[in-house]
Write an enzyme that holds these catalytic residues in place. Structure first.
Site, PDB file in Angstrom:
ATOM      1  N   SER A 169       0.839  -1.215   0.316  1.00  0.00           N
ATOM      2  CA  SER A 169      -0.057  -0.089   0.085  1.00  0.00           C
ATOM      3  C   SER A 169       1.006   1.239   0.152  1.00  0.00           C
ATOM      4  CB  SER A 169      -1.004   0.054   0.903  1.00  0.00           C
ATOM      5  OG  SER A 169      -0.204  -0.157   2.597  1.00  0.00           O
ATOM      6  N   ASN A 222      -3.383  -3.380  12.338  1.00  0.00           N
ATOM      7  CA  ASN A 222      -5.068  -3.074  11.796  1.00  0.00           C
ATOM      8  C   ASN A 222      -5.521  -1.910  12.656  1.00  0.00           C
ATOM      9  OD1 ASN A 222      -4.833  -5.545  10.561  1.00  0.00           O
ATOM     10  ND2 ASN A 222      -5.857  -6.477  11.800  1.00  0.00           N
ATOM     11  N   THR A 244     -36.758  28.085 -14.372  1.00  0.00           N
ATOM     12  CA  THR A 244     -37.175  26.782 -13.941  1.00  0.00           C
ATOM     13  C   THR A 244     -37.064  26.126 -15.390  1.00  0.00           C
ATOM     14  OG1 THR A 244     -39.399  27.181 -14.130  1.00  0.00           O
ATOM     15  CG2 THR A 244     -38.579  27.391 -11.983  1.00  0.00           C
ATOM     16  N   HIS A 245     -36.601  25.063 -15.376  1.00  0.00           N
ATOM     17  CA  HIS A 245     -36.434  24.189 -16.719  1.00  0.00           C
ATOM     18  C   HIS A 245     -35.808  24.929 -17.580  1.00  0.00           C
ATOM     19  CE1 HIS A 245     -39.918  21.908 -15.091  1.00  0.00           C
ATOM     20  NE2 HIS A 245     -40.496  23.028 -14.743  1.00  0.00           N
ATOM     21  N   SER A 287      -8.504  27.920 -28.191  1.00  0.00           N
ATOM     22  CA  SER A 287      -8.504  26.799 -29.355  1.00  0.00           C
ATOM     23  C   SER A 287      -7.109  26.946 -29.956  1.00  0.00           C
ATOM     24  CB  SER A 287      -9.713  27.049 -30.460  1.00  0.00           C
ATOM     25  OG  SER A 287      -9.584  26.055 -31.420  1.00  0.00           O
ATOM     26  N   GLN A 336      -7.387  -2.097   2.535  1.00  0.00           N
ATOM     27  CA  GLN A 336      -6.137  -1.312   1.931  1.00  0.00           C
ATOM     28  C   GLN A 336      -6.512  -0.750   0.677  1.00  0.00           C
ATOM     29  OE1 GLN A 336      -2.195  -3.026   2.257  1.00  0.00           O
ATOM     30  NE2 GLN A 336      -2.137  -2.887   0.035  1.00  0.00           N
TER      31      GLN A 336
HETATM   32  N1  ARG Z   1      -1.417  -1.785   4.668  1.00  0.00           N
HETATM   33  C1  ARG Z   1      -2.663  -2.214   5.387  1.00  0.00           C
HETATM   34  C2  ARG Z   1      -3.912  -1.497   5.142  1.00  0.00           C
HETATM   35  O1  ARG Z   1      -3.861  -0.477   4.442  1.00  0.00           O
HETATM   36  C3  ARG Z   1      -2.336  -2.113   7.026  1.00  0.00           C
HETATM   37  C4  ARG Z   1      -2.918  -3.255   7.653  1.00  0.00           C
HETATM   38  C5  ARG Z   1      -2.342  -4.351   7.367  1.00  0.00           C
HETATM   39  N2  ARG Z   1      -2.842  -5.535   8.075  1.00  0.00           N
HETATM   40  C6  ARG Z   1      -2.835  -6.719   7.813  1.00  0.00           C
HETATM   41  N3  ARG Z   1      -3.341  -7.708   8.527  1.00  0.00           N
HETATM   42  N4  ARG Z   1      -2.116  -7.241   6.755  1.00  0.00           N
HETATM   43  O2  ARG Z   1      -4.914  -1.915   5.377  1.00  0.00           O
END
Ligand code: ARG
Length: 493
Positions: free
Chosen positions: A25, A112, A157-158, A279, A324
């Site tokens: 990510s 998490n 309107t319209h 243009s 993610q």
């Molecule tokens: N890169 C992850 C996200 O954006 C972070 C959490 C990753 N957790 C995992 N159990 N792989 O959600």
């Protein structure tokens, strides 16, 4: 080559660059990298306060983290080899202070709750920026309205000439819409600014952590209490994306009007050249490209909202990696909305309004016919539907002269004679006068200068209150951050 410390134990299979790039990510994690350092600092301070780690370990961790805070995060952290920025920073830390120290930072938490916390920290900042920009757009609209309480124009309107109104009334309508957009973000902020930290993977942790402490260090207003919900939910982001989608719909409608108003057959407005393009073939062209791009950006923001919504649909509790893929939609949507708002401020304030053209059109298309019908009701006691019918027939015949109205009245009802009731051409002309018709419409929120001046004063008061609201929230966040850094520096010293 730095290794991803998260994968070391459980997994062995070599990953290709393509796989790592697909799974990481990192690209969107750049948005939350600074937030991650703050989260790490708060977490370590809490671990030390709760005596989960020794003071000496905390000192070393904090000093390494403060170095990242002060000098910036080195580029190697953002390598695709790491699943994400959390793994990148932890790997860097372990490499620099050794596993005996660095390996203790992640106690009692998971990526998490960490990522959910980072997203909320970054999002609340973006929301405040959005709200500030919205405030400025509203200020511009109110200031323009103040200049144009007496500027008459056709209302539609319209997209057909309907009734005359004032430019102030038209601009204040947009201000009102943007004010609701502001309120929606203000309300959503309350739910965004809650801390998921301490939820760990989803089931919290057996360590005696202090969730309230980290929440307060990070400037949150409270906790996302249930730890399963805390890591699983992205509804705070969905809500914000919904709010900015509505905002972009309002911006798009305004842009559509700017495009129409700047055509050569309407010519109500001339946009500043800076906001227009020409243009490559037609040398005479001046095109309202900025308004067009902005109108299209609304579509991109709706797409971000839809993308986020479709990502969570069908996800079981609690964390799933799908989440993610939702995060980039947040940043893309927020960026497009912010850029649009900022440009809109200048596009509006630099535009010039052709008030003569507006006046010219204000009374066209029998636009004061409603007032004439109302006058027949007020002066001669006709039912509104009968008056409406008479005036409608006269319009169909082609004019609103006394003789035509009389003829229409005869056709509509046995024995109705407007002339014998005392109707004259002069009374008709008075009723059809644009300024007269507007001046009568002074009910709250109406187009009459009397009503718009009251509205402008009321809106100015609201703008002051809204601006205080933003300042308070900004102050709370910057105080919390300052306090967090001070606490970390003190412990290290
Ligand atoms: N890169 C992850 C996200 O954006 C972070 C959490 C990753 N957790 C995992 N159990 N792989 O959600």
């Amino acid at each position: 080559m730095r290794t991803d410390v998260v994968r070391l134990g459980r997994l062995s299979g070599e990953r290709t660059g393509e796989m790592m790039h697909f799974l990481s990510s990192m690209r969107s994690d750049r948005c939350i990298a600074d937030a991650d350092i703050l989260v790490d600092l708060a977490h370590v301070l809490m671990l030390e306060k709760q005596k989960i780690i020794d003071r000496d370990i905390a000192k070393q961790l904090l000093s390494a983290l403060l170095e990242l805070f002060d000098d910036g995060i080195p580029e190697e952290v953002f390598d695709d080899r790491f699943e994400d920025v959390h793994a990148g920073i932890e790997s860097l830390l372990i490499e620099s202070v050794g596993v005996d120290v660095g390996g203790r930072m992640h106690m009692g938490r998971s990526r998490n709750d960490e990522v959910a916390t980072c997203i909320r920290i970054k999002l609340r900042e973006e929301m405040l920026k959005q709200m500030s920009a919205l405030l400025r757009v509203r200020e511009v609209l109110v200031a323009l309205a103040e200049l144009h309480t007496g500027t008459v124009m056709p209302g539609f309107t319209h997209l057909q000439h309907a009734q005359p109104t004032t430019l102030a009334h038209h601009l204040l309508a947009y201000e009102q819409a943007f004010s609701r957009d502001f309120d929606r973000l203000k309300d959503a902020y309350v739910r965004v600014n809650q801390s998921p930290l301490g939820a760990a993977a989803f089931a919290s942790t057996g360590y005696p952590i202090n969730r309230e402490f980290t929440a307060s260090l990070l400037g949150f207003d409270g906790l996302v209490t249930n730890t399963m919900d805390a890591v699983a939910t992205r509804d705070f982001a969905l809500e914000t994306l919904a709010d900015i989608s509505i905002l972009m719909a309002n911006i798009s409608r305004l842009c559509e009007e700017l495009v129409i108003w700047s055509t050569s057959f309407v010519k109500f407005i001339a946009l500043d050249d800076a906001f227009c393009s020409t243009s490559s073939i037609m040398p005479q062209k001046k095109n309202p490209d900025t308004a067009e791009i902005m109108r299209a950006k609304s579509g991109s923001v709706f797409g971000a909202f839809a993308g986020a919504l479709l990502t969570v649909k069908g996800l079981p509790m609690s964390y799933n990696r799908d989440l993610q893929e939702l995060t980039p939609h947040i940043w893309r949507g927020m960026r497009d909305a912010k850029e649009s708002l900022r440009l809109l401020i200048d596009m509006l304030s630099s535009a010039s309004f052709d008030t003569e053209r507006m006046k010219e059109e204000a009374g066209k298309g029998f636009s004061t016919a409603t007032e004439l019908a109302d006058m027949l009701v007020r002066s001669y006691g006709l039912p509104f539907r009968t008056a409406h019918n008479i005036v409608g027939r006269a319009v169909q015949k082609g004019d609103l002269l006394l003789s035509t109205l009389e003829e229409a009245a005869h056709e509509v009802g046995e024995g109705i004679s407007l002339i014998s009731k005392g109707l004259t051409q002069q009374t008709i002309d008075e009723a059809l006068d644009v300024h007269y018709s507007i001046a009568l419409r002074k009910a709250p929120g109406g187009p009459a200068p009397f009503a718009t001046r009251i509205a402008i004063e009321e809106r100015k008061k609201q703008l002051d209150l809204d601006s205080q609201q933003i300042d308070q929230r900004l102050a709370k966040l910057s105080n919390a951050k300052e306090d967090l850094i001070t606490k970390a520096r003190r412990l290290v010293a």
